[in-house]
Design an enzyme around this catalytic site. Structure first.
Site, PDB file in Angstrom:
ATOM      1  N   GLY A 155       0.792  -1.221   0.000  1.00  0.00           N
ATOM      2  CA  GLY A 155       0.000   0.000   0.000  1.00  0.00           C
ATOM      3  C   GLY A 155       0.820   1.265   0.000  1.00  0.00           C
ATOM      4  N   CYS A 156       2.152   1.133   0.046  1.00  0.00           N
ATOM      5  CA  CYS A 156       2.992   2.335   0.027  1.00  0.00           C
ATOM      6  C   CYS A 156       3.338   2.667  -1.409  1.00  0.00           C
ATOM      7  CB  CYS A 156       4.263   2.105   0.839  1.00  0.00           C
ATOM      8  SG  CYS A 156       5.375   3.511   0.823  1.00  0.00           S
ATOM      9  N   GLY A 157       2.748   3.736  -1.939  1.00  0.00           N
ATOM     10  CA  GLY A 157       2.940   4.070  -3.343  1.00  0.00           C
ATOM     11  C   GLY A 157       4.256   4.745  -3.650  1.00  0.00           C
TER      12      GLY A 157
END
Length: 259
Positions: A118-120
């Site tokens: 979820g860390c873009g």
């Protein structure tokens, strides 16, 4: 123009151009329309997918080699042990297997790119990759004449059969002094076209440092990055560069000639 959707068959052979039946409005006159073909192409190295690009299904071996080189996965053609293309229902895989030492470097790089779910903005797939450091090109005097430079994009038009049929493909060509455009590749994506050209130049062992890359598009930063990594000192295009592309080119010592 109206196109009947029932005529599309996903099992047709993958060619770069597809002919479809259409009706020209407002008279609904029937005619054949040529469309450029676009398919998902996955670049797979050591069994790991590194990118999926929407590309034209032509010169894909050149594309896989050029992509691996301009993205830093290989430093020469000799780093590749095997290359195969696999056609699937929903796309094409270009599979590369590297020499042991390059394979280990690649796997280490891939492990470092894995970030939290979820860390873009994690890993070198994101911001670091976008502003990656580039080698400084050696300053050299070009042997290209002013006429050759001014006519470069027109000469490239003579090497665009897919665009001639569809009016929807980009092209990348290599201009050599006194020889004109010695290689050219087409694709729906401008960066794909350049990767295909890079692969063709590497396979042909051409003097990359002696000529210029010629593009049919605006000059975005990824085109500048790939040209610098390829080792070509000049990039010519039909349209202007972006501000970031210009800054990157100046920093790397790449000459931009844009119209």
């Amino acid at each position: 123009m109206v196109i009947d959707p029932d005529q599309f068959d996903s099992n047709e052979p993958r060619e770069p151009v597809r002919s479809v039946r259409a009706e020209r409005l407002p008279l609904r006159r029937p005619e054949q329309c040529q469309l450029v073909v676009e398919v998902p192409v996955a670049v797979v190295i050591q069994g790991t997918s590194v990118a999926v690009m929407m590309a034209s299904p032509s010169d894909l071996e050149d594309f896989a080699i050029g992509f691996a080189f301009t993205e830093g996965f290989i430093s020469s053609l000799d780093d590749i042990v095997d290359l195969e293309l696999l056609d699937h229902d929903r796309g094409i895989e270009a599979r590369l297997w590297l020499k042991d030492e390059k394979a280990e470097v690649f796997l280490t790089r891939r492990r470092s790119m894995i970030g939290p779910v979820g860390c873009g903005l994690c890993g070198s797939d994101s911001l670091e990759e976008a502003v990656r450091s580039l080698p400084k090109l050696k300053a050299r005097r070009t042997d290209l004449s002013l006429d050759e430079i001014n006519q470069a994009t027109e000469r490239l038009r003579e090497h665009q059969p897919i665009h001639d049929e569809t009016h929807a493909a980009h092209s990348a060509g290599f201009l050599l002094p006194d020889k004109g455009i010695i290689a050219a590749r087409e694709d729906v994506g401008r960066h794909n076209a350049l990767d295909k050209l890079a692969g063709a130049m590497l396979r042909g062992k051409q003097p990359i440092e002696s000529g210029a890359v010629v593009m049919t598009s605006r000059l975005s930063v990824e085109l500048v990055q790939k040209t610098v990594i390829l080792g070509c000192p000049i990039l010519i295009a039909v349209s202007a560069p972006t501000s970031f592309a210009l800054e990157t080119a100046i920093s790397a010592g790449l000459t931009l000639l844009a119209y």
